[in-house]
Design an enzyme around this catalytic site. Sequence first.
Site, PDB file in Angstrom:
ATOM      1  NE  ARG A 256     -72.343 -22.580  61.691  1.00 58.95           N
ATOM      2  CZ  ARG A 256     -72.593 -21.366  62.174  1.00 58.95           C
ATOM      3  NH1 ARG A 256     -73.721 -21.153  62.845  1.00 58.95           N
ATOM      4  NH2 ARG A 256     -71.732 -20.393  62.016  1.00 58.95           N
TER       5      ARG A 256
ATOM      6  CD  GLN B 163     -69.149 -17.954  66.005  1.00 60.36           C
ATOM      7  OE1 GLN B 163     -68.871 -19.119  65.715  1.00 60.36           O
ATOM      8  NE2 GLN B 163     -70.301 -17.408  65.693  1.00 60.36           N
TER       9      GLN B 163
ATOM     10  CE  LYS C 147     -69.774 -16.864  59.066  1.00 62.61           C
ATOM     11  NZ  LYS C 147     -69.192 -16.657  60.391  1.00 62.61           N
TER      12      LYS C 147
ATOM     13  CG  ASP D  47     -72.916 -12.601  60.454  1.00 60.32           C
ATOM     14  OD1 ASP D  47     -72.439 -13.669  60.030  1.00 60.32           O
ATOM     15  OD2 ASP D  47     -72.881 -12.281  61.658  1.00 60.32           O
TER      16      ASP D  47
HETATM   17  C1  S3P Z   1     -69.887 -13.786  65.745  1.00 65.54           C
HETATM   18  C2  S3P Z   1     -68.817 -13.961  64.899  1.00 65.54           C
HETATM   19  C3  S3P Z   1     -68.949 -14.304  63.473  1.00 65.54           C
HETATM   20  C4  S3P Z   1     -70.377 -14.074  62.962  1.00 65.54           C
HETATM   21  C5  S3P Z   1     -71.423 -14.559  63.924  1.00 65.54           C
HETATM   22  C6  S3P Z   1     -71.273 -13.870  65.270  1.00 65.54           C
HETATM   23  C7  S3P Z   1     -69.641 -13.473  67.160  1.00 65.54           C
HETATM   24  O1  S3P Z   1     -68.634 -15.685  63.306  1.00 65.54           O
HETATM   25  O2  S3P Z   1     -70.565 -14.709  61.713  1.00 65.54           O
HETATM   26  O3  S3P Z   1     -72.719 -14.311  63.437  1.00 65.54           O
HETATM   27  O4  S3P Z   1     -70.554 -12.999  67.844  1.00 65.54           O
HETATM   28  O5  S3P Z   1     -68.494 -13.665  67.620  1.00 65.54           O
HETATM   29  P1  S3P Z   1     -67.109 -16.175  63.101  1.00 65.54           P
HETATM   30  O6  S3P Z   1     -66.362 -15.881  64.323  1.00 65.54           O
HETATM   31  O7  S3P Z   1     -67.221 -17.649  62.849  1.00 65.54           O
HETATM   32  O8  S3P Z   1     -66.616 -15.431  61.899  1.00 65.54           O
END
Ligand code: S3P
Length: 451
Positions: free
Chosen positions: A130, A178, A356, A329
Amino acid sequence: MSASHPEPFEVVARPSASLRGHARVPGDKSISHRALLFGLLAVGETCVTGLLEGEDVLRTADAVRALGGIAERLGDGEWRVRGVGVGGLQEPTGVLDFGNAGTGSRLTMGVVASHPIRATFDGDASLRKRPMRRIVDPLLEMGAVVESEQDGGRLPLTIRGPREAVPIVYETPVASAQIKSAVLLAGLNAPGKTTVIEKEASRDHTEHLLRHFGAEVVVEPHGEHGRRITLTGQPELVARDIVVPSDPSSAAFPLVAALIVPGSEIVLEGVMTNPLRTGLFTTLREMGADIEELNRREEGGETIADLRVRAGALKGVDVPAERAPSMIDEYPVLAVAAAFASGETRMRGLHELRVKESDRLQAVADGLAAAGVDVRIEGDDLIVTGGAGEVRGGGVAVTHLDHRIAMSFLVLGLAAREGMRVDDGAMIATSFPAFVPLMRDLGGEISEAAA
Ligand code: S3P
């Protein structure tokens, strides 16, 4: 070094009689990771109830311990974290192995990057594929040094924080909670104001928890769908208790199962209904789904409700790209619902699904094709033509170490004529360890395939 993962095992779902009963899905994964990390960065003792005890979150608990905190399990979902305070992290002696967990690894990188310590991050074969540059880039701007064989692009990598971090203004290149959270968590130990600008609002649990623990955060609108978030650095975070509500991303699986298995009626208790997480519910309602919110209330600063779900006919819809951050998700299981709908469902703007736990766009298309569903990918769009309640099934979905691919195709198998197999159910434990028993309690016929 890691890259290891548990032994794979095949799981099979068979056509089931109507699903019935009440169920409570486990705690929210996003909030669970954050609860542990905020507990680490606070002074004092944080008590957490409803923590998701999935593999991903347990890895974050290990990291909290490696960085000097105490994370103790007191009972079912009940944890106590004793923190070291912002600025007080200890340098870990070993590698921080996050297994399959993107969120745990990326958020912890933010935490580490503004402390004058050195830490190495690694994960399983899925996590090693990733992209990490999206996290590393802003952390470099804040003064961190990153060492890795692949220039910070992939795990394993080592982060060394500066003596004093630089607060920045950062516009995220993709809508990602994230990235936003990694920068804000790093900003906690930077003097002055750290700002994150996002064009599309992503889940806001980090902002909620920053405030809950006493930090100063200002959130302003930015453009049509975006936000500008400014954090004042170097607060003293004070330990506060956290109640983790049920995860809407996990609720999605029994919910869609109840919509597509004829005659079903179930209630999912206490599901978080934060509007930045409920794009799936909006979309399913547009498709004609009968989802009622009972008993709306507040728990731990989030709105929750019991969801009563009844099976019924669904129709295809066009899902706009702007909705993606609020249901990122949930596309695999939405695609399963679309396979049982009448007409075409077009899900737009899914480029982020490619990075993902697996390339979910491809994995979903391949699994649906194996189940005899009419599916195609056009650019970043996924187009499913539904069978109006009729899906052949009978194939094997390849899960590529992705828990949500596994659960989505098991849900499909409960309503498909010939059921469905998945090649590996082991990764379900990362986010929803009790998925199989919970589905069985509702009447779903899911079991480990005989060797
Ligand atoms: C998450 C953000 C999402 C999501 C992940 C959890 C988080 O990812 O897909 O399962 O807890 O901040 P991205 O920030 O890469 O979109």
